[in-house]
Write an enzyme that holds these catalytic residues in place. Structure first.
Site, PDB file in Angstrom:
ATOM      1  N   ASP A 241       0.994  -0.815  -0.004  1.00 30.33           N
ATOM      2  CA  ASP A 241      -0.037   0.084   0.181  1.00 30.33           C
ATOM      3  C   ASP A 241       0.574   1.010  -0.233  1.00 30.33           C
ATOM      4  O   ASP A 241       0.350   2.330  -0.483  1.00 30.33           O
ATOM      5  CB  ASP A 241      -0.958  -0.012   1.399  1.00 30.33           C
ATOM      6  CG  ASP A 241      -1.858  -1.363   1.290  1.00 30.33           C
ATOM      7  OD1 ASP A 241      -1.715  -2.193   1.497  1.00 30.33           O
ATOM      8  OD2 ASP A 241      -3.396  -0.500   0.232  1.00 30.33           O
ATOM      9  N   ASN A 251       1.791  -3.104   4.273  1.00 27.86           N
ATOM     10  CA  ASN A 251       0.911  -3.692   3.459  1.00 27.86           C
ATOM     11  C   ASN A 251      -0.210  -4.339   4.063  1.00 27.86           C
ATOM     12  O   ASN A 251       0.066  -3.813   5.717  1.00 27.86           O
ATOM     13  CB  ASN A 251       1.310  -5.021   2.340  1.00 27.86           C
ATOM     14  CG  ASN A 251       0.467  -5.403   1.786  1.00 27.86           C
ATOM     15  OD1 ASN A 251      -0.255  -5.051   1.126  1.00 27.86           O
ATOM     16  ND2 ASN A 251       0.204  -7.329   1.474  1.00 27.86           N
TER      17      ASN A 251
HETATM   18  O1  MRU Z   1      -7.225  -2.645   2.849  1.00 30.05           O
HETATM   19  P1  MRU Z   1      -7.036  -2.955   1.771  1.00 30.05           P
HETATM   20  O2  MRU Z   1      -8.294  -4.501   0.799  1.00 30.05           O
HETATM   21  O3  MRU Z   1      -7.477  -2.081   0.482  1.00 30.05           O
HETATM   22  O4  MRU Z   1      -5.549  -3.658   1.645  1.00 30.05           O
HETATM   23  C1  MRU Z   1      -5.060  -3.625   0.105  1.00 30.05           C
HETATM   24  C2  MRU Z   1      -3.994  -4.217   0.460  1.00 30.05           C
HETATM   25  O5  MRU Z   1      -3.257  -4.263   1.636  1.00 30.05           O
HETATM   26  C3  MRU Z   1      -2.741  -5.400  -0.795  1.00 30.05           C
HETATM   27  O6  MRU Z   1      -2.144  -6.062  -0.551  1.00 30.05           O
HETATM   28  C4  MRU Z   1      -2.334  -4.049  -1.567  1.00 30.05           C
HETATM   29  O7  MRU Z   1      -3.142  -2.710  -1.178  1.00 30.05           O
HETATM   30  C5  MRU Z   1      -2.229  -4.398  -2.353  1.00 30.05           C
HETATM   31  S1  MRU Z   1      -2.924  -4.184  -4.246  1.00 30.05           S
HETATM   32  C6  MRU Z   1      -2.586  -4.603  -5.564  1.00 30.05           C
END
Ligand code: MRU
Length: 353
Positions: A241, A251
């Site tokens: 992220d 992440n």
């Molecule tokens: O809370 P989320 O579902 O938005 O978190 C998503 C993640 O942690 C993913 O692994 C990350 O955004 C990478 S997406 C290609």
């Protein structure tokens, strides 16, 4: 391959999002048409995953412009109203830097055109959002091609959360690497950690891999150590992220634990992310803001009754940070970055933002 889950419909002037809260049980669509519905979709995780958040935010800028035109008109003062809306949008979720990246990129387009009228600004923003959506899929395919070279025929790959097509405009980051390896003719099997509490692994990663015919096995998050000890995992690939200038990578919660376990078992741990996920304004992972979400996600996993005694306290940090020293390589659309990351990130990613 899934790439229709983010769909702009010109006749309705709306963005249709496949609502990820209900997958895989049902395919329901959520309509985004203004700032409130954009923020709702992001915060309630109708759409989630860093690159998908970025693309949605770009459309969100367009909807902010249209809403400003409807509410404040095109006369004096619309600029301040629009700026306020963009600020609200930019802060919808704190950890995925792609949100800020997209809003800042579109804001820059505005700043580069002094005197531009609101209708013209809305038009160029819509065009940019649509282009960003197309580019994201291309970027993921480039990332996939680089990353697939790290995978061998027969590899058993563990992933955490959902970093697949659903988390992007299409193809995916970590899961995109798997799709690319499969496309090269390699037999890859996947262990998808369920990823409590929102269950992105069990619901979304399993959904899209299964739909694409890739062999996937879902495992409870707490089975990770056992699976590694039993020799059932050859490699780990996760998304991110936000990646700091030194390679520390935020992440989904639980990723740090997976990385520690991979290290303990001598399993390579890779992160796959586009350059828009790097935040060179964060020197280390310490500076990455970690989103805390409602306790209800933990206490009411099915949305109905509580599984915890009433009044009990809950930790619901949505992300954690994996220190750079646990990461064997960072797969990007520009190639695979290797340690020391401060140098490789500055060289390959730096200068861009
Ligand atoms: O809370 P989320 O579902 O938005 O978190 C998503 C993640 O942690 C993913 O692994 C990350 O955004 C990478 S997406 C290609």
């Amino acid at each position: 391959m899934l790439n229709t889950h983010i769909r702009y419909e010109p006749e309705a002037d709306a963005l249709m999002l496949l609502d990820q809260r209900y997958l895989p049980r049902r395919e329901e669509w959520y309509e985004v048409r203004d700032l409130a519905t954009t923020v709702y979709a992001l915060q309630e995780m109708v759409i989630r995953g860093a690159p998908a958040i970025g693309v949605t935010a770009a459309y969100g800028c367009y909807f902010c412009a249209r809403e400003t035109q409807r509410t404040e008109g095109t006369g004096e003062g619309w600029e301040a109203a629009l700026r306020d809306r963009l600020e609200t949008l930019k802060n919808a979720r704190p950890t995925a830097v792609n949100l800020r990246w997209a809003v800042e990129e579109l804001t820059k387009m505005w700043e580069e055109r002094p005197g531009i009228g609101l209708p013209a600004l809305a038009t160029i923003w819509l065009d940019r959002a649509r282009a960003m959506q197309r580019e994201d899929e291309e970027i993921n395919k480039a990332m996939g091609a680089h990353g697939a070279n790290l995978l061998k025929d027969g590899d058993r790959v563990m992933t955490h959360c959902n970093a697949g097509a659903l988390a992007t405009a299409g193809w995916g980051t970590a899961v995109g690497v798997i799709y690319s390896a499969v496309e090269q003719g390699k037999k890859i099997t996947v262990v998808a950690n369920e990823t409590r509490p929102f269950l992105q692994g069990a619901r979304l990663t399993a959904y899209e891999l299964h739909k694409c015919g890739v062999d996937v096995t879902v495992a409870c998050d707490n089975a990770c150590a056992l699976l590694m000890k039993k020799g059932l995992v050859d490699k780990v690939i996760v998304g991110a992220d936000r990646i700091a200038a030194n390679g520390d990578a935020a992440n989904k919660i639980g990723t740090y634990g997976v990385a520690l376990l991979a290290k303990a078992h001598g399993i390579p741990f890779y992160v796959a992310a586009p350059s828009s996920t790097f935040d060179l304004r964060c020197p280390t992972g310490e500076e990455i803001p970690i989103e805390e979400r409602t306790p209800r996600e933990v206490t009411h996993p099915t949305g109905e009754s509580a599984i915890t005694p009433e009044g009990v306290k809950v930790y619901n940090f949505a992300f954690d940070v994996t220190p750079a020293e646990l990461i064997a390589g960072i797969i990007t659309e520009k190639g695979v970055l290797t340690p020391p990351y401060t140098e490789s990130i500055a060289k390959i990613i730096g200068g861009k933002r």
